[in-house]
Enzyme design. Structure first.
Site, PDB file in Angstrom:
ATOM      1  N   LYS A 244     -53.065  76.100-112.695  1.00  0.00           N
ATOM      2  CA  LYS A 244     -53.515  74.753-112.382  1.00  0.00           C
ATOM      3  C   LYS A 244     -53.792  74.005-113.688  1.00  0.00           C
ATOM      4  O   LYS A 244     -54.276  74.601-114.664  1.00  0.00           O
ATOM      5  CB  LYS A 244     -54.770  74.851-111.518  1.00  0.00           C
ATOM      6  CG  LYS A 244     -55.331  73.548-111.007  1.00  0.00           C
ATOM      7  CD  LYS A 244     -56.522  73.834-110.102  1.00  0.00           C
ATOM      8  CE  LYS A 244     -57.171  72.590-109.546  1.00  0.00           C
ATOM      9  NZ  LYS A 244     -58.309  72.927-108.654  1.00  0.00           N
TER      10      LYS A 244
ATOM     11  N   SER B 296     -57.956  70.901-104.374  1.00  0.00           N
ATOM     12  CA  SER B 296     -57.279  70.241-105.472  1.00  0.00           C
ATOM     13  C   SER B 296     -56.203  71.114-106.118  1.00  0.00           C
ATOM     14  O   SER B 296     -55.435  70.649-106.942  1.00  0.00           O
ATOM     15  CB  SER B 296     -58.316  69.838-106.534  1.00  0.00           C
ATOM     16  OG  SER B 296     -59.012  70.986-107.036  1.00  0.00           O
TER      17      SER B 296
ATOM     18  N   SER C  79     -61.079  74.263-102.850  1.00  0.00           N
ATOM     19  CA  SER C  79     -59.837  73.832-103.488  1.00  0.00           C
ATOM     20  C   SER C  79     -58.792  74.910-103.701  1.00  0.00           C
ATOM     21  O   SER C  79     -57.665  74.607-104.085  1.00  0.00           O
ATOM     22  CB  SER C  79     -60.149  73.163-104.832  1.00  0.00           C
ATOM     23  OG  SER C  79     -60.729  71.901-104.620  1.00  0.00           O
TER      24      SER C  79
END
Length: 472
Positions: free
Chosen positions: A85, A160, A184
């Site tokens: 990420k 996210s 997330s």
């Protein structure tokens, strides 16, 4: 319809790929090229990556292949292509945190997670798309575009860590590492049909991660199987306290309990659900019963009110961080509307509300501690709804009044972030429209070995994890 074995070797598990590497039946170069081919084919459509490191990955693959020929010592992920990420600092590689403010930031040091993966021999394919500053749950980003659901690209991926979930679900790498502050990792894993693990708070170092809420941020793996999540966890985890059992993927099958207790919450988790989600999670509970589990109703009476009050802690921590870095309010115009609004709200939190939030956290922890005296894990949906259309701000669940899509997606995952206990989302079926649904299992702190063993028992009794989306 789902595909079971699309585009090998891209859909090998980490376990399978590592075994083939040891036998020299495939090479790291083969694995990297398979993943890059998938990225070339689908990333522009699904917007999974913000940075693709094709040349670097190929060089790393050739180096790993040469080391294997020399029988050099190798880490557990040697030659395995993975992604990160884009809020994990990576030395010499752009790290945007999905923001305009950090669009050109190139760190001079690796985050702890990036360094751990490198020591384990993993090959970094790239940095994945994410909600701006990890402050959202849909995966929609005003600066870089939304990451899109691989089962239906007009739908959200969840966030996210949405880009990471999309990449893993589509064979653009063999695993990924994300962050989970309110859901997330687990929400995008559920919406994209993969495994997502939020470990015990602090088990994996968050050093070098652009934070959202420092006392809520968890680092964890996204993978296609429970065993693969365990392998990634082993590479990333720090020390366990004395007496706690450390997960070991080689012993995971042996860790599957013959008799265990599954808590079914009386309050909060089953109060308002999409009909398909309810049907599939209840069916998963019955499957556990057939595997030797005893289903026990557990009360969690304070969660509904306490979770809302604890939110003041997260928004205050986020706003304090952005102010400390000189980002907000000085550069407020450079944020997307949703994140700017959250930060403005965080600056309005009163001291009394913050103190009430601390009390609420203790209540959440108390409810979970009491439940775990009676059961080994608690079963619940990971998300109360399946993936929704990109841009859909409101939703009506079970015919009730409209609520914010964001609030619905977060509703069932936030408690485990507040408590700091481990939680995993695993696939448990598909809606009538063909969308994945995730089941959440939560355990006591430091119980990852048992939690993964119980998750594996369900995974081996079903085939949801083996089904992959067509890319067209």
């Amino acid at each position: 319809m789902p595909s079971r074995s699309e585009s090998e070797p891209a859909f090998l598990s980490i376990e399978q790929a590592a075994r083939l590497l040891r036998r020299r039946e495939v090479s790291p170069v083969d694995l990297v090229e398979a993943a890059l081919a998938r990225i070339d084919r689908a990333s522009s459509k699904l917007n999974a990556f913000l940075t693709v490191l094709a040349d670097q990955a190929r060089k790393q693959a050739k180096k790993a292949e040469a080391e294997m020929r020399r029988h050099a010592p190798r880490g557990p992920l040697r030659g395995i292509p993975i992604s990160l990420k884009d809020n994990f600092a990576t030395r010499g590689i752009r790290t945007t945190a999905g923001s305009r403010i950090l669009a050109d930031w190139v760190p001079d040091a690796d985050s702890a997670a990036a360094a751990s993966l490198a020591r384990a021999g993993a090959i970094l394919l790239g940095k994945t798309n994410m909600h701006e500053f990890a402050y959202g749950i849909t995966g929609e980003n005003p600066h870089y575009g939304a990451s899109r659901n691989p089962w239906a690209p007009d739908l959200i991926s969840g966030g996210s860590s949405g880009g990471s979930a999309v990449a893993v679900a589509t064979g653009m790498g063999f695993g990924s590492v994300g962050t989970d502050t309110g859901g997330s990792i687990r929400v995008p894993a559920a919406l994209c049909g993969i495994v997502g693990l939020k470990p015990t708070f602090g088990l994996i170092s968050a050093a070098g991660v652009v934070p959202l809420g420092v006392s809520f941020d968890h680092v964890g793996p996204l993978a296609r199987t429970v065993a693969d999540a365990c392998i990634l966890l082993e590479a990333l985890a720090g020390e366990y306290p004395r007496g706690a059992k450390r997960p070991d993927h080689r012993k995971l099958k042996a860790a599957r309990p013959r008799r265990f207790r599954v808590g079914v919450p009386k309050h909060f988790y089953f109060e308002r659900l999409d009909a398909d989600v309810r049907r599939l999670v209840e069916a998963a509970a019955q499957k556990f019963e057939s595997l030797g589990a005893r289903l026990i109703e557990v009360p969690l009476p304070r969660l509904g009110d306490a979770v809302e009050r604890a939110t003041s802690l997260i928004v205050a921590e986020a706003s304090a961080y952005h102010e400390s870095q000189g980002y907000f309010p000085a550069r407020a115009a450079e944020y997307g509307d949703d994140v700017r609004g959250h930060l403005e709200y965080g600056h309005k939190v009163l001291a009394v509300d913050y103190l009430r939030g601390l009390d609420a956290r203790r209540e959440v922890i108390g409810d979970f501690d009491a439940a775990f005296e009676k059961v080994d894990v608690i079963l619940a949906p990971a998300s109360p709804i399946p993936a929704q259309p990109v841009g859909e701000k409101q939703i009506r669940v079970e015919g009730q009044r409209e609520t914010a899509t964001r609030a619905e997606l977060l509703r069932l995952t936030r408690p485990a972030n507040i408590s700091g206990a481990p939680a995993i989302s695993i696939p448990c079926g598909f809606t009538r429209a063909g969308l994945p649904v995730g089941m959440q299992l939560m355990g006591p702190k430091w119980s990852e070995a048992r939690l993964l063993g119980i998750a594996l028992a369900y995974e081996e009794a079903t085939d949801w994890h083996s089904q992959h989306p067509h890319l067209g």
